[in-house]
Design a protein around this motif. Structure first.
Motif, PDB file in Angstrom:
ATOM      1  N   ILE A  82      -5.347   4.960  10.506  1.00  0.00           N
ATOM      2  CA  ILE A  82      -6.166   3.697  11.769  1.00  0.00           C
ATOM      3  C   ILE A  82      -6.995   3.144  10.704  1.00  0.00           C
ATOM      4  N   PRO A  83      -7.815   4.084  10.070  1.00  0.00           N
ATOM      5  CA  PRO A  83      -8.550   2.861   9.250  1.00  0.00           C
ATOM      6  C   PRO A  83      -8.272   2.809   7.890  1.00  0.00           C
ATOM      7  N   ILE A  84      -7.490   3.298   7.204  1.00  0.00           N
ATOM      8  CA  ILE A  84      -6.218   3.095   6.293  1.00  0.00           C
ATOM      9  C   ILE A  84      -5.907   2.044   6.054  1.00  0.00           C
ATOM     10  N   THR A  85      -5.175   2.417   7.825  1.00  0.00           N
ATOM     11  CA  THR A  85      -4.525   0.225   7.742  1.00  0.00           C
ATOM     12  C   THR A  85      -5.384  -0.274   8.037  1.00  0.00           C
ATOM     13  N   GLY A  86      -6.951  -0.229   8.713  1.00  0.00           N
ATOM     14  CA  GLY A  86      -7.285  -1.874   8.875  1.00  0.00           C
ATOM     15  C   GLY A  86      -7.801  -1.881   7.282  1.00  0.00           C
ATOM     16  N   ALA A  87      -7.866  -0.928   6.320  1.00  0.00           N
ATOM     17  CA  ALA A  87      -8.446  -1.384   4.858  1.00  0.00           C
ATOM     18  C   ALA A  87      -7.739  -2.067   3.396  1.00  0.00           C
ATOM     19  N   THR A  88      -6.220  -1.715   4.500  1.00  0.00           N
ATOM     20  CA  THR A  88      -5.228  -2.431   3.489  1.00  0.00           C
ATOM     21  C   THR A  88      -5.382  -3.546   2.953  1.00  0.00           C
ATOM     22  N   PRO A  89      -5.571  -5.046   3.548  1.00  0.00           N
ATOM     23  CA  PRO A  89      -5.817  -6.139   3.151  1.00  0.00           C
ATOM     24  C   PRO A  89      -6.846  -6.011   2.458  1.00  0.00           C
ATOM     25  N   ARG A  90      -7.492  -5.612   2.212  1.00  0.00           N
ATOM     26  CA  ARG A  90      -9.175  -5.529   1.818  1.00  0.00           C
ATOM     27  C   ARG A  90      -8.822  -4.892   0.096  1.00  0.00           C
ATOM     28  N   ALA A  96      -1.389   1.570  -5.077  1.00  0.00           N
ATOM     29  CA  ALA A  96       0.127   1.823  -5.884  1.00  0.00           C
ATOM     30  C   ALA A  96       1.022   2.270  -4.813  1.00  0.00           C
ATOM     31  N   GLY A  97       0.674   2.499  -3.215  1.00  0.00           N
ATOM     32  CA  GLY A  97       1.457   3.742  -2.265  1.00  0.00           C
ATOM     33  C   GLY A  97       0.407   4.348  -0.973  1.00  0.00           C
ATOM     34  N   PHE A  98       1.226   4.403   0.088  1.00  0.00           N
ATOM     35  CA  PHE A  98      -0.034   5.109   0.581  1.00  0.00           C
ATOM     36  C   PHE A  98       0.986   6.356   0.905  1.00  0.00           C
ATOM     37  N   ALA A  99      -0.151   7.070   2.144  1.00  0.00           N
ATOM     38  CA  ALA A  99       0.901   8.150   2.455  1.00  0.00           C
ATOM     39  C   ALA A  99      -0.170   9.352   3.800  1.00  0.00           C
ATOM     40  N   PHE A 100       0.941   9.255   4.275  1.00  0.00           N
ATOM     41  CA  PHE A 100       0.007   9.893   5.459  1.00  0.00           C
ATOM     42  C   PHE A 100       0.745  11.402   5.760  1.00  0.00           C
ATOM     43  N   VAL A 177      -4.994  -6.085  12.430  1.00  0.00           N
ATOM     44  CA  VAL A 177      -4.431  -6.853  10.862  1.00  0.00           C
ATOM     45  C   VAL A 177      -2.319  -6.738  10.422  1.00  0.00           C
ATOM     46  N   ASP A 178      -1.904  -6.828   9.986  1.00  0.00           N
ATOM     47  CA  ASP A 178       0.137  -6.033  10.186  1.00  0.00           C
ATOM     48  C   ASP A 178      -0.674  -4.415   9.135  1.00  0.00           C
ATOM     49  N   GLY A 179       1.026  -4.290   9.585  1.00  0.00           N
ATOM     50  CA  GLY A 179       1.140  -2.335   9.298  1.00  0.00           C
ATOM     51  C   GLY A 179       0.647  -2.948   7.881  1.00  0.00           C
ATOM     52  N   VAL A 180       1.373  -1.433   6.656  1.00  0.00           N
ATOM     53  CA  VAL A 180       0.887  -1.489   6.063  1.00  0.00           C
ATOM     54  C   VAL A 180       2.137  -1.789   5.023  1.00  0.00           C
ATOM     55  N   ASP A 181       3.076  -1.240   6.012  1.00  0.00           N
ATOM     56  CA  ASP A 181       4.771  -2.257   5.493  1.00  0.00           C
ATOM     57  C   ASP A 181       4.802  -3.549   4.872  1.00  0.00           C
ATOM     58  N   VAL A 182       3.683  -4.141   5.016  1.00  0.00           N
ATOM     59  CA  VAL A 182       3.816  -5.816   4.855  1.00  0.00           C
ATOM     60  C   VAL A 182       3.867  -5.540   3.278  1.00  0.00           C
ATOM     61  N   LEU A 183       3.606  -4.772   2.559  1.00  0.00           N
ATOM     62  CA  LEU A 183       3.328  -4.773   1.007  1.00  0.00           C
ATOM     63  C   LEU A 183       4.123  -4.397   0.137  1.00  0.00           C
ATOM     64  N   GLY A 184       5.072  -4.120   0.916  1.00  0.00           N
ATOM     65  CA  GLY A 184       6.901  -3.672   0.404  1.00  0.00           C
ATOM     66  C   GLY A 184       5.846  -2.849  -1.287  1.00  0.00           C
ATOM     67  N   LEU A 185       5.041  -1.520  -0.739  1.00  0.00           N
ATOM     68  CA  LEU A 185       4.637  -0.383  -1.587  1.00  0.00           C
ATOM     69  C   LEU A 185       5.030   0.860  -0.424  1.00  0.00           C
ATOM     70  N   PRO A 186       5.162   2.025  -1.620  1.00  0.00           N
ATOM     71  CA  PRO A 186       5.450   2.920  -1.168  1.00  0.00           C
ATOM     72  C   PRO A 186       5.406   2.959   0.239  1.00  0.00           C
ATOM     73  N   LEU A 205       6.170   7.489  14.915  1.00  0.00           N
ATOM     74  CA  LEU A 205       5.437   7.028  14.107  1.00  0.00           C
ATOM     75  C   LEU A 205       5.829   6.963  13.136  1.00  0.00           C
ATOM     76  N   ALA A 206       6.504   7.738  12.340  1.00  0.00           N
ATOM     77  CA  ALA A 206       7.046   7.591  10.226  1.00  0.00           C
ATOM     78  C   ALA A 206       8.071   6.297  10.636  1.00  0.00           C
ATOM     79  N   ALA A 207       8.983   6.264  11.484  1.00  0.00           N
ATOM     80  CA  ALA A 207       9.926   4.715  11.765  1.00  0.00           C
ATOM     81  C   ALA A 207       9.129   3.302  11.624  1.00  0.00           C
ATOM     82  N   ARG A 208       7.722   3.642  12.430  1.00  0.00           N
ATOM     83  CA  ARG A 208       6.746   2.181  12.205  1.00  0.00           C
ATOM     84  C   ARG A 208       6.871   1.549  11.569  1.00  0.00           C
ATOM     85  N   VAL A 209       6.523   2.621   9.631  1.00  0.00           N
ATOM     86  CA  VAL A 209       6.484   2.220   8.843  1.00  0.00           C
ATOM     87  C   VAL A 209       7.561   2.094   8.522  1.00  0.00           C
TER      88      VAL A 209
END
Length: 240
Positions: A82-90, A96-100, A177-186, A205-209
């Motif tokens: 949740i907080p890393i998704t919230g931080a993404t736009p800023r 370089a990407g995201f890992a959950f 905020v939008d999900g992390v997948d909107v940035l097109g990063l790995p 949950l993985a399918a959400r991104v």
């Protein structure tokens, strides 16, 4: 040789940055930089009263900016999705990407409490409201059954003794905020095979991104019990 990444590791509910140290050591050995954060209210001696999700998001953003990190992989365990998704736009220009790792992936407007269903959400809200500091704790039997069932009791108790009450606002507030997948990063989603501590099935949950989970052995705390495999899976998207 590829440029070193800056892995910013954010822990789940009740945990501090210590939970990421075994994995972080292995990421460093692979040639990358690692920064294990502890969210406000979750260091012994902190006052968790009144903390909200915005405080957790602000902390992630501030730590990345304070260190002037670029080429960042934001990594979240469990609640920290949740907080890393919230931080993404800023932080978008630094990422370089995201890992959950066995992490919750929020929808816009969906809190951790909401994801657990009406009955459990009601229990969480009632418990948080009744707490003098507005927190929610986990007892040992809940912890060992849901988060670390595959370890001997001495290890279960050692890990449990590190936990601190979770600021209630972290659980009740929802990201807008939008999900992390909107940035097109790995994006990598690593899932512990025996995980019983997620609010929804890991594959869902993985399918959400838009990804398939990478499976590793162990339960929800596999970052402590199987750090080799978790680190290897986190490195897989950005293999040298």
């Amino acid at each position: 040789m590829n440029e070193a990444l800056n892995y910013v590791l954010v822990p789940g509910a009740w945990h501090g940055g210590w939970a990421w140290h075994p994995v972080g050591q292995r990421l460093r050995a692979a040639g990358h930089n690692t920064f294990a954060l502890t969210l406000p209210g979750l260091t012994m001696g902190d006052d968790p009263t009144g903390l909200r999700l915005a405080d957790a998001v602000d902390h992630v953003v501030a730590e990345v900016e304070r260190r002037d990190l670029k080429n960042v992989v934001l990594v979240g365990h469990s609640y920290a999705g949740i907080p890393i998704t919230g931080a993404t736009p800023r932080l978008a220009g630094r990422l370089a990407g995201f890992a959950f790792f066995s992490a919750f992936i929020p929808r816009r407007g969906e809190s951790m409490a909401d994801a657990m269903g009406p009955e459990l959400a009601g229990y969480l809200r009632g418990t948080i409201e009744a707490s003098p500091q507005g927190t929610i704790s986990v007892d040992f039997e809940q912890f060992r059954a849901m988060l670390l069932p595959d370890a001997p009791e001495p290890l279960q108790r050692l890990v449990f003794d590190q936990l601190l009450p979770q600021p209630g606002g972290y659980m009740l507030d929802a990201p807008d905020v939008d999900g992390v997948d909107v940035l097109g990063l790995p994006i990598t989603y690593v899932l512990a095979r025996e995980d019983q501590g997620l609010a929804a099935p890991g594959a869902e949950l993985a399918a959400r991104v838009g990804v398939e989970p990478v499976l590793v052995p162990g339960s929800h705390e596999a970052l402590l019990t199987h750090p080799d495999e978790v680190a290897s899976a986190l490195l897989g998207q950005w293999a040298w």
